[in-house]
Design a protein around this motif. Structure first.
Motif, mmCIF file in Angstrom:
data_model
loop_
_atom_site.group_PDB
_atom_site.id
_atom_site.type_symbol
_atom_site.label_atom_id
_atom_site.label_comp_id
_atom_site.label_asym_id
_atom_site.label_seq_id
_atom_site.Cartn_x
_atom_site.Cartn_y
_atom_site.Cartn_z
ATOM 1 N N ASN A 155 0.847 -1.196 0.000
ATOM 2 C CA ASN A 155 0.000 0.000 0.000
ATOM 3 C C ASN A 155 0.886 1.251 0.000
ATOM 4 O O ASN A 155 0.850 2.044 0.948
ATOM 5 N N PRO A 156 1.708 1.425 -1.050
ATOM 6 C CA PRO A 156 2.742 2.467 -1.014
ATOM 7 C C PRO A 156 2.200 3.893 -0.877
ATOM 8 O O PRO A 156 2.891 4.768 -0.353
ATOM 9 N N ASP A 157 0.937 4.120 -1.284
ATOM 10 C CA ASP A 157 0.389 5.487 -1.196
ATOM 11 C C ASP A 157 -0.460 5.701 0.060
ATOM 12 O O ASP A 157 -1.045 6.771 0.227
ATOM 13 N N GLY A 158 -0.513 4.652 0.899
ATOM 14 C CA GLY A 158 -1.475 4.724 2.012
ATOM 15 C C GLY A 158 -0.948 5.374 3.274
ATOM 16 O O GLY A 158 -1.701 5.539 4.234
ATOM 17 N N PHE A 159 0.347 5.744 3.281
ATOM 18 C CA PHE A 159 0.930 6.128 4.579
ATOM 19 C C PHE A 159 0.308 7.392 5.178
ATOM 20 O O PHE A 159 0.093 7.461 6.386
ATOM 21 N N SER A 160 -0.021 8.364 4.316
ATOM 22 C CA SER A 160 -0.535 9.614 4.911
ATOM 23 C C SER A 160 -1.921 9.384 5.518
ATOM 24 O O SER A 160 -2.245 9.965 6.566
ATOM 25 N N ASP A 161 -2.724 8.486 4.911
ATOM 26 C CA ASP A 161 -4.031 8.155 5.522
ATOM 27 C C ASP A 161 -3.837 7.469 6.878
ATOM 28 O O ASP A 161 -4.560 7.730 7.832
ATOM 29 N N VAL A 162 -2.842 6.578 6.920
ATOM 30 C CA VAL A 162 -2.612 5.840 8.171
ATOM 31 C C VAL A 162 -2.097 6.791 9.263
ATOM 32 O O VAL A 162 -2.420 6.625 10.448
ATOM 33 N N LYS A 163 -1.337 7.808 8.856
ATOM 34 C CA LYS A 163 -0.895 8.813 9.833
ATOM 35 C C LYS A 163 -2.108 9.537 10.429
ATOM 36 O O LYS A 163 -2.180 9.758 11.637
ATOM 37 N N ASP A 164 -3.066 9.853 9.563
ATOM 38 C CA ASP A 164 -4.295 10.500 10.060
ATOM 39 C C ASP A 164 -5.028 9.565 11.025
ATOM 40 O O ASP A 164 -5.542 10.001 12.062
ATOM 41 N N GLU A 165 -5.045 8.268 10.674
ATOM 42 C CA GLU A 165 -5.728 7.293 11.544
ATOM 43 C C GLU A 165 -5.036 7.199 12.909
ATOM 44 O O GLU A 165 -5.688 7.043 13.939
#
Ligand SMILES: Cc1cc2nc3c(=O)[nH]c(=O)nc-3n(C[C@H](O)[C@H](O)[C@H](O)COP(=O)(O)O)c2cc1C
Length: 221
Positions: A155-165
């Motif tokens: 999920n290479p583009d998912g990191f910023s969403d996970v930071k929000d989570e």
């Protein structure tokens, strides 16, 4: 309210796991908590030797940074644990730290605290690492509010969403502590652990004097 974040990635500022732990702390801070971050990889924490002296005397034979870290945790209401996935488990630095908590498990010292876990992996199983860390919090007596994890390769583009989570999970942790939330499944686990620990503490009462005294002081015997 105080929330402590502990991370065991040796990669310092490059660590994705560390950035998720810190996001969680920021979320709790926004709600009004005081926070502290500890990089376990910068601390001297020696291996548990299994000598059992902590069970008997309430203190470890080692002179290192562990005691101060434990004091900081015991003064906190919430705990965020973070480890990268190293061979489908926690990093060695995290495991060495957790092994030193055997006496805290016997004494259910995290009773009344809340926490959550974060992990990142190159390819897979970051969720498994979080489950292990959350289970450790549970057997120490704490309640867990969730987990934040990402398999970065998948999920290479998912990191910023996970930071929000992670930020939101920090807020959720604050709320759970404030409301003293409980969950039936976790309460059942705590009751089972309390029964098991009561049994072994009583069985070993002549040898494990410190733990037996602690249990008596808590009014659990
Ligand atoms: C010793 C070691 C073991 C690893 N084992 C795994 C593994 O079993 N599965 C996996 O998906 N990634 C594995 N990785 C990759 C890390 O989990 C991944 O790069 C992680 O995001 C690093 O987190 P950090 O940036 O917080 O240090 C391993 C990395 C190292 C250095």
């Amino acid at each position: 309210m105080k929330i402590i974040g502990l991370c065991a990635s040796p990669r310092g500022k490059k660590s994705s796991t560390m950035s998720l732990v810190k996001q969680g702390l920021l979320g709790s801070e926004k709600k009004g908590a005081k926070t502290e971050f500890i990089n376990l990889c910068k601390k001297e924490i020696k291996f548990c030797t299994g000598c059992g002296v902590c069970y008997k005397k309430g203190k470890c034979v080692h002179k290192d940074d562990f005691k101060d870290i434990l004091v900081a945790i015991l003064e906190s209401d919430g705990i965020i644990l973070g480890s990268p996935n190293y061979i489908n488990s926690v990093s060695a630095q995290m495991k060495v730290f957790l092994d030193r908590l055997a006496d805290s498990i016997h004494c259910q010292r995290f009773n009344g605290k809340y926490g959550f876990s974060v992990s990142t992996a190159g390819g897979s199983n970051s969720g498994l690492v979080c489950d292990y860390l959350n289970n450790t919090l549970l057997i120490l007596g704490a309640n867990t509010v969730g987990k934040i994890n990402i398999d970065i390769g998948a999920n290479p583009d998912g990191f910023s969403d996970v930071k929000d989570e992670a930020f939101l999970m920090g807020e959720k942790l604050f709320d759970a502590i404030e409301k003293k939330e409980t969950w039936p499944e976790q309460e059942m686990l705590h009751t089972e652990m309390r029964e098991r620990m009561k049994y072994i503490i009583t069985l070993n009462k002549d040898e494990w004097q410190s733990e037996y005294d602690y249990w008596k002081k808590q009014g659990w015997l």
